[in-house]
Design an enzyme around this catalytic site. Structure first.
Site, short mmCIF file in Angstrom:
data_model
loop_
_atom_site.label_atom_id
_atom_site.label_comp_id
_atom_site.label_asym_id
_atom_site.label_seq_id
_atom_site.Cartn_x
_atom_site.Cartn_y
_atom_site.Cartn_z
N ARG A 1 -20.99 -0.55 18.36
CA ARG A 1 -19.99 -0.15 19.10
C ARG A 1 -19.95 1.01 20.13
NH1 ARG A 1 -16.12 3.39 14.67
NH2 ARG A 1 -16.66 5.42 15.91
N ASN B 1 -11.46 4.67 22.11
CA ASN B 1 -11.62 5.46 21.06
C ASN B 1 -12.72 6.53 21.21
OD1 ASN B 1 -10.69 5.46 18.07
ND2 ASN B 1 -13.07 5.14 17.68
N GLU B 2 -12.31 7.52 21.01
CA GLU B 2 -13.45 8.62 20.89
C GLU B 2 -14.34 8.49 22.04
OE1 GLU B 2 -13.37 9.66 16.24
OE2 GLU B 2 -14.90 8.52 17.02
N GLU C 1 -6.42 10.62 13.23
CA GLU C 1 -7.40 10.26 12.01
C GLU C 1 -7.81 11.39 11.09
OE1 GLU C 1 -10.06 6.81 14.60
OE2 GLU C 1 -10.97 7.85 12.88
N GLU D 1 -18.85 0.40 7.89
CA GLU D 1 -18.09 1.49 7.14
C GLU D 1 -17.55 1.02 5.91
OE1 GLU D 1 -17.24 4.03 11.25
OE2 GLU D 1 -15.81 2.60 10.85
N HIS E 1 -16.17 3.90 3.94
CA HIS E 1 -15.37 4.98 4.54
C HIS E 1 -14.04 5.28 3.71
CE1 HIS E 1 -17.82 6.37 8.19
NE2 HIS E 1 -18.52 5.74 7.50
C1 GLA Z 1 -14.09 7.76 13.80
C2 GLA Z 1 -13.89 6.45 14.30
C3 GLA Z 1 -13.21 5.36 13.48
C4 GLA Z 1 -14.40 5.58 12.09
C5 GLA Z 1 -14.42 6.83 11.66
C6 GLA Z 1 -15.36 7.06 10.55
O1 GLA Z 1 -13.18 8.72 13.92
O2 GLA Z 1 -12.76 6.54 15.24
O3 GLA Z 1 -13.46 4.27 13.87
O4 GLA Z 1 -15.58 5.24 12.81
O5 GLA Z 1 -14.73 7.89 12.43
O6 GLA Z 1 -14.66 7.43 9.34
#
Ligand code: GLA
Length: 689
Positions: free
Chosen positions: A115, A153-154, A308, A356, A359
C-alpha cells in the site's frame, strides 16, 4: 482554522474505528452492526483501502456495496467517517500508469503489492485521486450518516522520480527565486556542487558520499508541501461537490515525521492523528499524553480526533505487547482529557489474513465472547457517560496550560543530517523528554510553532531546535521582555533556516537573549555523564553533550563539577539565567538526565509562576488533567499506579455517579472523570493496597 460549523459532533464522544467491510461477506456487516450497538460504537471509518473495490477498472465504478454498507451502518445508528482510498491505488493503476509509481532514492521504481505506493507529483495519480474523491463526494457527501471526511490515509510516501524532480524544481524556484540564491542557500561552493542550470537540480537521490544537508532539508519541506497540495485538491473537490462534513486527514505519530503539521493543520477543519505507543508501561502513558498535547496544539487548542490507536496490542521492538482493557480505557481517557472528541481504534474486526492479521481489533480473532471485547463494551459505556465533556467552551482553550514547548518538524529533519557533532543528537527525544518531565510533575503542556504568539504562557521550553529564523528569535525576545521565562536546551539556534551556522559562537541568534557565548562543543561518549553543581541542592547530571560556555551578561546558576566527565570544563559555567526586560532566559549546556530534568523544569515552573493542574502533591504515576467544556470543567484522574488512591474535592465522578466530596476511591489501574464545581479543594492521596 475554518469555522466551528464544520466541527465534529459536539453532543457526544465518538467511539469506534477503522472498519473494512470489503474484507467480509455482507452477512458479517449485519452482525458487525449488532455488535457495534452492543459495544456502544457510534463511528466507523470506512473506505480507507477500498479503491480496488470501488474502481475495479479505470473509470468503471462500483458503489452498490458501499451503498449497502452506508445503509447498514446508518440503520444501526452508526456514523460514518468516510475515507478517500487514495493511499493504495489498485494493481491496474500500476500497469496503466507506471510513471505514477514512486521511485526510491536509489532509483528503483516501486510496484503495487502492498500500500502507500503512489508518486504524489504524478499527474495520472493526482487526477485519479481527484476523480475517486469526486465520485464519493457526489454520492455520499450529504448522506445523513456522514460524520466527516478522512482524506487519504497517513500521507507520507516520498518520491525521488522524474515527476517529483520537476515539481521540486518549481518549488525551489518559488522558495529561492534565482539559481544564484539556491546556490547560496545550499552552500554549493562546497565540494564543487554549484548549479549552472535548474535542469541539473534533482531530488536528493543516492550519491557516492555524504549528501548536502540543506538540499535534504529543502526536499523534506517540498515533499510535505507537495503532499499538502494533493490533500487540498481532494478537499476542494469534496467542497465543490457540496459536502459540508468536516474534512480531516490522519497525521501519524511518533516516528512518521514526513509532514510539517502546522501548515497542514491550517488546511483542515479538524486535526486528527493515529497514535501508536512505541513503549508500554510508564513511558507509554507519558507518550499518550505527549501525542495528545501535540495534536491538540496543532489544532490551536481546539477539539481534535484520535483517529486510530491500537486495540489489543502495541507494536514494540520485536513483538506485539498485549494491551489490557484497563490500559485501553486509561489511554483513551488520556486522549479525551486532552481534547480528543472520542477514541477511535485500528480496527473494528481483526483481519482474517493479510500483512496486518496480528494487529488486533475491537472484535478479536476470538470473537465477541472474549475478555477484550467485554473491555470495549465497558469503554463504550464509559465514553457514553462522558457525553457532556464533548461540547467545547464558548471561549478559550479546552486545556489551559501555563507552559509551552516549541515544536517544529524541521527541528527533526535538521537533526537527521549526517556528520553532526554527535550521533546521539535526537530532536524527538529531547522534545519528548521535556514533555515527560512536565507530565510527571502534573503541569498541563501546549506545543507552539517557532514565531507563534507566546503571550499566554508563563514558561516556554525550546529543546534543541537547531535552526531558528528571525521571526522565531523575535518571538522569544518579546516573550522574555514582557515577563515570560524561556528555557533553551543545547544545540538550539546554532544555524539559520538554510542550516548555515551563525558565526561568532553558539547559540548564534540566541546569544544576546541568553547572555552567553559557547566557544567549544564537547560531545560525550556513550555512558559518560557530567555533573552540574548548583548553589545548594543535589547536583544535576547530564549526558551526550557539554560545552565551554562564556557568560556574556547571564548569571551562572550551575558549573561543571570535576566529579563527572567534564574534563577541562570542570568549574566552567554549565547552566545560566539571564534577566532581560521583565523576564528571564535560562540556558543549560547538556542534556539533563530524566530525574535532573524533572528537577530543573520544576524549578523553572516555580520561577515562572506556572501552576500545576492540581496544587499539592499527586502520587507518582497518577495523572490529573483538566478539560474545559460548555458544561463546566472536568477533572480526569488516571491511576496508572499499583495502589488505589482517594480523590477528594467538590465534584462527582461521571463514570460511577459517586460524589468526591468525602473522598472517592479510584482503584489501581482505574480512572475517574469528575464534573468539578470548583478548582480549589482538590486532593489525590495514595491509599494502602
Ligand atoms: C496505521 C494505518 C492502519 C494500520 C495501522 C497499524 O495507523 O493507518 O491502516 O496500518 O497503522 O496498526
Amino acid at each position: 482554522m475554518p469555522s466551528r460549523a464544520r466541527r465534529f459532533s459536539t453532543s457526544r464522544l465518538l467511539f469506534g474505528g477503522d472498519y473494512n467491510p470489503e474484507q467480509w461477506p455482507p452477512e458479517v456487516w449485519v452482525r458487525d452492526v449488532e455488535l457495534m450497538r452492543r459495544a456502544g460504537v457510534n463511528a466507523a471509518t470506512i473506505g480507507v483501502f477500498s479503491w480496488a473495490e470501488l474502481e475495479p477498472q479505470e473509470g468503471e465504478y462500483e458503489f452498490d456495496w458501499m451503498d449497502r454498507v452506508f445503509e447498514t451502518l446508518h440503520a444501526g445508528g452508526i456514523g460514518v467517517v468516510l475515507a478517500t482510498p487514495t493511499a493504495s491505488p489498485p494493481p491496474w493503476f500500476t500497469r496503466a500508469h507506471p510513471d505514477a509509481m514512486p521511485v526510491g532514492p536509489d532509483g528503483v521504481r516501486l510496484s503495487h503489492g502492498s500500500r502507500d505506493t503512489y508518486a504524489v507529483s504524478a499527474p495520472a495519480y493526482r487526477s485519479a485521486a481527484r476523480a475517486i474523491a469526486q465520485r464519493l463526494a457526489e454520492r455520499y457527501g450529504n448522506h445523513p450518516a456522514l460524520l466527516a471526511w478522512h482524506v487519504h490515509n497517513e500521507y507520507g510516501t516520498l518520491d525521488f522520480g522524474e515527476h517529483a524532480a520537476a515539481a521540486f524544481r518549481r518549488w525551489l524556484q518559488r522558495r529561492h527565486g534565482t539559481l544564484e540564491e539556491l546556490n547560496r542557500a545550499w552552500y554549493t561552493a562546497f565540494w564543487s556542487q554549484r548549479y549552472s542550470s535548474w535542469e541539473d537540480v534533482l531530488p536528493p537521490r543516492a550519491t557516492q558520499y555524504i549528501p548536502n544537508p540543506t538540499h535534504a532539508l529543502d526536499f523534506r519541506r517540498f515533499s510535505s508541501d507537495e503532499m499538502l497540495d494533493a490533500l487540498r485538491e481532494q478537499r476542494d473537490v469534496i467542497r465543490a461537490a457540496g459536502s459540508t462534513a468536516p474534512v480531516t486527514t490522519n497525521f501519524m505519530l511518533p516516528t512518521w515525521n514526513h509532514l510539517e503539521q502546522w501548515s497542514w493543520s491550517a488546511e483542515l477543519d479538524v486535526v486528527s492523528v493515529d497514535h501508536y505507543l512505541d513503549t508500554v508501561g510508564p513511558d507509554g502513558e507519558a507518550h499518550a499524553a505527549y501525542g495528545a498535547d501535540l495534536t491538540r496544539s496543532f489544532g490551536g487548542g481546539e477539539p481534535w480526533l484520535l483517529m486510530e490507536q491500537s486495540s489489543t496490542s502495541s507494536t514494540v521492538p520485536g513483538r506485539r505487547a498485549h494491551k489490557s482493557p484497563e490500559r485501553v480505557l486509561r489511554n483513551s481517557l488520556s486522549y479525551v482529557a486532552r481534547g480528543s472528541q472520542g477514541a477511535l481504534f485500528f480496527q473494528w474486526r481483526a483481519p482474517a489474513a493479510g500483512a496486518e492479521a496480528w494487529h488486533g481489533g475491537i472484535v478479536p480473532h476470538a470473537g465477541e465472547d472474549s475478555r477484550s471485547f467485554r473491555g470495549f463494551e465497558r469503554l463504550g459505556a464509559a465514553l457514553a457517560s462522558l457525553a457532556e465533556v464533548a461540547e467545547p467552551p464558548a471561549r478559550g482553550p479546552l486545556v489551559e496550560a501555563d507552559v509551552a514547548i516549541v515544536w517544529h518538524a524541521e527541528g527533526w529533519w535538521a537533526t537527521e543530517t549526517a556528520q553532526l557533532p554527535s550521533d546521539r543528537l535526537d530532536y524527538s527525544a529531547a522534545v519528548r523528554g521535556a514533555h515527560r518531565a512536565l507530565w510527571q510533575t502534573g503541569f498541563a503542556v501546549d506545543f507552539v510553532a517557532p514565531g507563534a504568539d507566546l503571550s499566554r504562557y508563563r514558561l516556554v521550553l525550546v529543546p534543541s531546535l537547531f535552526a531558528v529564523d528571525e521571526a522565531a528569535v523575535r518571538g522569544f525576545e518579546e516573550h522574555v521582555r514582557s515577563g515570560g521565562h524561556l528555557a533553551v536546551w543545547p544545540f538550539t539556534g546554532y544555524a539559520d533556516e538554510h542550516l548555515h551556522v551563525v558565526p561568532g559562537g553558539y547559540p548564534g541568534r540566541l546569544r544576546d537573549l541568553l547572555g552567553v557565548r559557547v566557544e567549544e562543543l564537547h560531545p560525550l561518549a556513550d555512558g559518560e555523564r557530567v555533573l552540574l553543581s548548583l548553589d545548594g541542592g543535589e547536583p544535576l547530571s547530564g549526558r551526550v553533550w557539554s560545552e565551554l560556555v562564556s557568560p556574556e551578561g547571564a548569571e551562572v546558576v550551575a558549573t561543571y563539577s570535576p566529579a563527572g566527565a567534564a574534563g577541562d570544563l570542570a568549574g566552567e559555567a554549565a547552566a545560566t539565567r539571564h534577566r532581560v526586560g521583565a523576564g528571564t532566559a535560562h540556558y543549560v549546556s547538556t542534556f539533563l538526565e530524566e530525574e535532573s530534568l524533572r528537577r530543573w523544569t520544576t524549578s523553572l515552573c516555580e520561577q515562572a509562576g506556572a501552576r500545576p493542574v492540581l496544587d499539592g502533591a499527586v502520587p507518582e504515576r497518577v495523572e490529573v488533567v483538566r478539560r474545559r467544556s460548555a458544561n463546566g470543567e472536568h477533572l480526569f484522574v488516571l491511576n496508572h499506579s499499583e495502589l488505589p488512591v482517594r480523590v477528594t474535592g467538590p465534584g462527582t465522578d461521571l463514570l460511577t455517579s459517586v460524589s468526591a466530596e468525602r473522598g472517592l476511591r479510584v482503584e489501581a489501574s482505574g480512572a475517574a472523570v469528575l464534573r468539578t464545581a470548583g478548582r480549589e479543594g482538590w486532593s489525590v492521596q495514595a491509599l494502602p493496597a
